[in-house]
Design a protein around this motif. Structure first.
Motif, PDB file in Angstrom:
ATOM      1  N   GLY A   9     -36.018  25.312  27.363  1.00 23.47           N
ATOM      2  CA  GLY A   9     -35.035  25.700  26.358  1.00 23.47           C
ATOM      3  C   GLY A   9     -35.513  25.261  24.983  1.00 23.47           C
ATOM      4  O   GLY A   9     -35.995  24.139  24.812  1.00 23.47           O
ATOM      5  N   VAL A  10     -35.401  26.159  24.019  1.00 23.45           N
ATOM      6  CA  VAL A  10     -35.849  25.889  22.655  1.00 23.45           C
ATOM      7  C   VAL A  10     -34.674  26.136  21.700  1.00 23.45           C
ATOM      8  O   VAL A  10     -34.065  27.208  21.724  1.00 23.45           O
ATOM      9  CB  VAL A  10     -37.038  26.803  22.273  1.00 23.45           C
ATOM     10  CG1 VAL A  10     -37.462  26.581  20.827  1.00 23.45           C
ATOM     11  CG2 VAL A  10     -38.216  26.575  23.219  1.00 23.45           C
ATOM     12  N   ALA A  11     -34.345  25.128  20.901  1.00 24.63           N
ATOM     13  CA  ALA A  11     -33.270  25.261  19.924  1.00 24.63           C
ATOM     14  C   ALA A  11     -33.808  25.949  18.671  1.00 24.63           C
ATOM     15  O   ALA A  11     -34.863  25.564  18.157  1.00 24.63           O
ATOM     16  CB  ALA A  11     -32.703  23.880  19.572  1.00 24.63           C
ATOM     17  N   VAL A  12     -33.082  26.963  18.207  1.00 24.99           N
ATOM     18  CA  VAL A  12     -33.511  27.701  17.016  1.00 24.99           C
ATOM     19  C   VAL A  12     -32.310  27.878  16.088  1.00 24.99           C
ATOM     20  O   VAL A  12     -31.160  27.890  16.539  1.00 24.99           O
ATOM     21  CB  VAL A  12     -34.099  29.092  17.368  1.00 24.99           C
ATOM     22  CG1 VAL A  12     -35.230  28.965  18.376  1.00 24.99           C
ATOM     23  CG2 VAL A  12     -33.038  30.039  17.900  1.00 24.99           C
ATOM     24  N   ASP A  13     -32.575  28.009  14.788  1.00 22.43           N
ATOM     25  CA  ASP A  13     -31.459  28.333  13.899  1.00 22.43           C
ATOM     26  C   ASP A  13     -31.470  29.816  13.506  1.00 22.43           C
ATOM     27  O   ASP A  13     -30.473  30.334  13.030  1.00 22.43           O
ATOM     28  CB  ASP A  13     -31.408  27.419  12.666  1.00 22.43           C
ATOM     29  CG  ASP A  13     -32.760  27.263  11.995  1.00 22.43           C
ATOM     30  OD1 ASP A  13     -33.632  28.153  12.200  1.00 22.43           O
ATOM     31  OD2 ASP A  13     -32.948  26.268  11.279  1.00 22.43           O
ATOM     32  N   ASP A  14     -32.594  30.488  13.737  1.00 24.82           N
ATOM     33  CA  ASP A  14     -32.715  31.914  13.430  1.00 24.82           C
ATOM     34  C   ASP A  14     -33.218  32.618  14.690  1.00 24.82           C
ATOM     35  O   ASP A  14     -34.429  32.614  14.976  1.00 24.82           O
ATOM     36  CB  ASP A  14     -33.701  32.086  12.256  1.00 24.82           C
ATOM     37  CG  ASP A  14     -34.025  33.552  11.969  1.00 24.82           C
ATOM     38  OD1 ASP A  14     -33.444  34.451  12.619  1.00 24.82           O
ATOM     39  OD2 ASP A  14     -34.883  33.789  11.093  1.00 24.82           O
ATOM     40  N   LEU A  15     -32.278  33.202  15.446  1.00 29.66           N
ATOM     41  CA  LEU A  15     -32.633  33.754  16.757  1.00 29.66           C
ATOM     42  C   LEU A  15     -33.575  34.949  16.631  1.00 29.66           C
ATOM     43  O   LEU A  15     -34.584  35.035  17.333  1.00 29.66           O
ATOM     44  CB  LEU A  15     -31.350  34.131  17.509  1.00 29.66           C
ATOM     45  CG  LEU A  15     -31.485  34.482  18.990  1.00 29.66           C
ATOM     46  CD1 LEU A  15     -32.198  33.392  19.777  1.00 29.66           C
ATOM     47  CD2 LEU A  15     -30.114  34.763  19.594  1.00 29.66           C
ATOM     48  N   ASP A  16     -33.236  35.873  15.739  1.00 32.13           N
ATOM     49  CA  ASP A  16     -34.081  37.066  15.617  1.00 32.13           C
ATOM     50  C   ASP A  16     -35.462  36.703  15.069  1.00 32.13           C
ATOM     51  O   ASP A  16     -36.475  37.273  15.488  1.00 32.13           O
ATOM     52  CB  ASP A  16     -33.401  38.121  14.750  1.00 32.13           C
ATOM     53  CG  ASP A  16     -32.197  38.738  15.463  1.00 32.13           C
ATOM     54  OD1 ASP A  16     -32.277  38.909  16.693  1.00 32.13           O
ATOM     55  OD2 ASP A  16     -31.195  39.023  14.797  1.00 32.13           O
TER      56      ASP A  16
END
Ligand code: CO
Length: 134
Positions: A9-16
């Motif tokens: 699992g990788v946390a992102v703030d900008d999914l696209d």
């Protein structure tokens, strides 16, 4: 107890933006996208062989992933091991003295059953058990 690593699992703030990075940088295809209200995330699964990368964008700042992003910024969030019987896997890790975040499996992405272990008892690695839909 575990068949293989199911996903990281990788946390992102900008999914696209993250989907574009993995797609253009690594040729990894978006396979599934789902909003999971119970976990407060919008998630995308990217195929890599038999495993996945799970990109997680928090729906709000007070979700688990939201707090993680606040503390650490984007990056590696958890590892998920696949099991064919999550109920007995949970019993085994409990018997081994590990701390469970989820005492009982919850519904995860794509109808899977999942449970998280506390990183304090797993050497700092947030660990998920996942039993896919059969
Ligand atoms: Co996961």
């Amino acid at each position: 107890m575990f068949g293989r690593i199911d996903h990281i699992g990788v946390a992102v703030d900008d999914l696209d933006g993250a989907v574009e990075l993995y797609s253009e940088g690594f040729g990894m295809r978006e396979q599934h996208r789902e909003t999971i209200e119970a976990f407060g995330v919008e998630a995308v699964l990217l195929e890599v062989g038999e495993g996945h990368v799970e990109l997680l964008r928090p729906l709000s700042g007070d979700s688990g992933v939201g707090k993680f992003l606040e503390r650490n910024g984007p990056g590696l969030h958890h590892v998920a091991y696949q099991t064919s019987d999550i109920d007995s896997a949970l019993e085994q890790v409990k018997a081994a003295g590990l701390d469970l975040i989820d005492q009982e499996p919850r519904r995860g992405i794509r109808g899977s059953r999942v449970a998280f272990l506390h990183p304090k008892s797993t050497g700092g690695v947030l660990t998920e058990l996942v039993e896919p839909v059969h």
